[in-house]
Scaffold this active site. Structure first.
Site, PDB file in Angstrom:
ATOM      1  N   LYS A 165       0.801  -1.295  -0.101  1.00 39.31           N
ATOM      2  CA  LYS A 165      -0.006  -0.057  -0.019  1.00 39.31           C
ATOM      3  C   LYS A 165       0.931   1.247   0.092  1.00 39.31           C
ATOM      4  O   LYS A 165       0.451   2.204   0.629  1.00 39.31           O
ATOM      5  CB  LYS A 165      -1.239   0.004   1.165  1.00 39.31           C
ATOM      6  CG  LYS A 165      -1.870  -1.149   1.116  1.00 39.31           C
ATOM      7  CD  LYS A 165      -2.877  -0.981   2.437  1.00 39.31           C
ATOM      8  CE  LYS A 165      -2.288  -1.578   3.671  1.00 39.31           C
ATOM      9  NZ  LYS A 165      -3.132  -1.749   4.589  1.00 39.31           N
ATOM     10  N   ASP A 200      -5.606  -5.540  10.575  1.00 35.69           N
ATOM     11  CA  ASP A 200      -7.131  -4.537  10.599  1.00 35.69           C
ATOM     12  C   ASP A 200      -8.171  -5.824  10.448  1.00 35.69           C
ATOM     13  O   ASP A 200      -9.506  -5.643  10.789  1.00 35.69           O
ATOM     14  CB  ASP A 200      -7.070  -3.496   9.833  1.00 35.69           C
ATOM     15  CG  ASP A 200      -6.813  -3.987   8.336  1.00 35.69           C
ATOM     16  OD1 ASP A 200      -6.416  -5.036   8.275  1.00 35.69           O
ATOM     17  OD2 ASP A 200      -6.941  -3.136   7.525  1.00 35.69           O
TER      18      ASP A 200
HETATM   19 MG    MG Z   1      -8.257   0.863   8.225  1.00 38.19          MG
END
Ligand code: MG
Ligand code: ADP
Length: 465
Positions: A165, A200
């Site tokens: 990312k 997450d």
């Molecule tokens: Mg997040």
């Protein structure tokens, strides 16, 4: 004119290459299931890492006390504190702060990044009010949501496998990220212990389960994409540890790295991948997630500018700038309901410096957004079907033997804000499952459930238990 015909030809070709008929989606789902099995069978057995999270119990609602969480994994990071009231699943009080990460820190050194985070955390702790209670003599405890692929070595330690990312920091791969964070916390003179390291997806799963007992999987569709689910410990051949009492283990799939010959990949995707920070990796993520959708659209528009002079005789210079068209802007254009596509006109002008576009051109831009967004949404639905199949839910539901409600906890800005994307995903999943099975499967938006989830896991792995 010939130019317009050429632009339409590029659009048609794009449409064909991005097509995701239901049969293809089923192949993708099956490939996902197969890769899941391979990833569980052995270390390195698949592109899907199927990481063992060391979470063998999800929150019960009995957790009590003050806990912190820190969520790092996108453009922002968040710090959060909760006062848990126990019985009945009460969050008595909750506060958070969001801090954006300066882009230079995303490609800088490890200690700089962790110092920045720890400093923000220390500042946040300093603002703790009277409503939060830490028993005398106790250390504050933190759940660390770190949303990059990590090889866990325990619930509270793990080494970074790779950055994704847009992060590219030297010297962190192979290091224990909890140790890095702990050192930075100590440099801030902050007395706090990291008791849980989660992703997450795991946080979202834990947070989702706290509020809803039927949550059995979590999916993230934000800057990146990933999924986690509850697996039977016996179904994990590569797990050589003791079988957990619960008989369960949460698996972090790291499905962003999924790839398959069935995926509809275009020349634009290939070029995006080749020029990315992580070529050859995260192929599924590059087709689906918020970091990339706008960039794919930009590449298509650039081709139309170059080969069909879509925006006039010269190529708008800004159209050549990577990542200049962000997914939220793509989404704004895609959702433009004005008759003259005013939003599209404004975005093209403000972001790409292209003024005076005709309605015809604006419509074409919307068409490109539509093709790219729907391909991503449909592939995400196929991924979810793959997980449900692995859990045996799709068939069970279909033959009527098990119509129990199943909930997928969903988080991420892409799913939350890109309405055309999320509705397309839901419609596609229903289409794939069939009406009857679909009726028992619920996608539940758990916005930032991962923060609470990490705090809950910090609580259930407290040093004081
Ligand atoms: Mg997040
Ligand atoms: P992260 O994945 O970084 O933890 P979020 O879950 O908040 O963060 O998701 C942020 C991502 O969601 C952004 O990178 C962007 O791609 C996408 N996003 C945010 N707002 C929108 C929007 N309005 N339309 C489409 N995508 C959006």
């Amino acid at each position: 004119s010939g130019r317009w015909a050429r632009a339409m030809a590029i659009l048609k070709e794009l449409e064909g290459k991005c097509a995701t008929p239901i049969g293809k989606l089923r192949q993708v789902a099956d490939a996902m299931t197969v890769e899941m099995l391979a990833g569980l069978a052995s270390e390195g057995g698949s592109k899907l890492k199927m990481l063992i999270s060391y979470v063998d119990n999800l929150p019960t609602g009995d957790e009590t006390g003050l806990f912190y969480a820190l969520d790092l994994g996108g453009t922002n990071f968040r710090v959060l504190r909760v006062q848990l009231g126990g019985k009945g699943g009460n969050v008595l009080k909750q506060e958070f702060e969001e801090v954006s990460i300066p882009p230079n820190l995303m490609v800088g050194s490890s200690s700089e990044l962790f110092d920045f985070i720890a400093a923000a955390l220390a500042k946040f702790v300093a603002s703790e009010g009277e409503e939060f209670h830490l028993p005398v003599g106790r250390q504050r405890e933190l759940g660390f949501t770190f949303s990059f692929p990590v090889k866990q070595t325990s619930i509270s330690s793990g080494t970074l496998i790779k950055w994704t990312k847009g992060f590219a920091i030297n010297g962190t791969v192979g290091e224990d990220v909890v140790a890095e964070l702990t050192k930075a916390i100590e440099r801030q003179d902050l007395d706090m212990r990291v008791t849980a390291l989660v992703n997450d997806t795991i946080g979202t799963l834990a947070g989702g389960r706290y509020y809803d007992n039927d949550v059995a999987a979590a999916v993230i569709l934000g800057t990146g994409t990933n999924a986690a689910y509850v697996e039977h410990a016996q179904a994990i051949p590569k797990w050589h540890g003791l079988l957990p009492k619960s008989g369960k283990m949460v698996i972090n799939m790291e499905w962003g790295n999924f790839r398959s010959s069935h995926l509809p990949i275009t020349e634009y995707d290939q070029a995006l991948d080749a020029e990315s920070l992580n070529p050859g990796e995260q192929i599924f993520e590059k087709l689906i997630s918020g970091m990339y959708l706008g960039e794919i659209v930009r590449r298509v528009l650039l081709k139309m500018a170059e080969e069909a002079a879509l925006f006039g005789d010269s190529i708008p210079p800004k159209l050549g700038v990577q990542f200049i068209l962000r997914t939220p802007d793509m989404s704004a254009m895609h959702h433009d309901t004005s008759s003259d596509l005013r939003v599209v006109g404004t975005k093209l002008k403000d972001i790409l410096g292209i003024s005076n576009t005709s309605l015809k051109t604006r419509k074409l831009v919307v068409n490109v957004c539509d093709i790219i967004a729907k391909r991503g949404a449909r592939l995400a639905a196929a991924g979810i079907l793959g997980v449900l199949k692995k859990q045996g839910h799709d068939a069970a539901a279909r033959d009527g033997s098990d119509m129990q409600r199943r909930v997928i906890a969903m988080d991420g800005g892409l799913y939350e804000h890109y309405t055309i994307f999320s509705s397309c995903l839901e419609t596609t999943l229903r289409e794939l499952l069939g009406e009857e099975a679909a009726a028992s499967i619920v996608i539940k938006l758990a916005s930032d459930g991962s923060g609470i989830g990490a705090a809950l896991l910090a609580a259930s792995h407290s040093q004081y238990l």
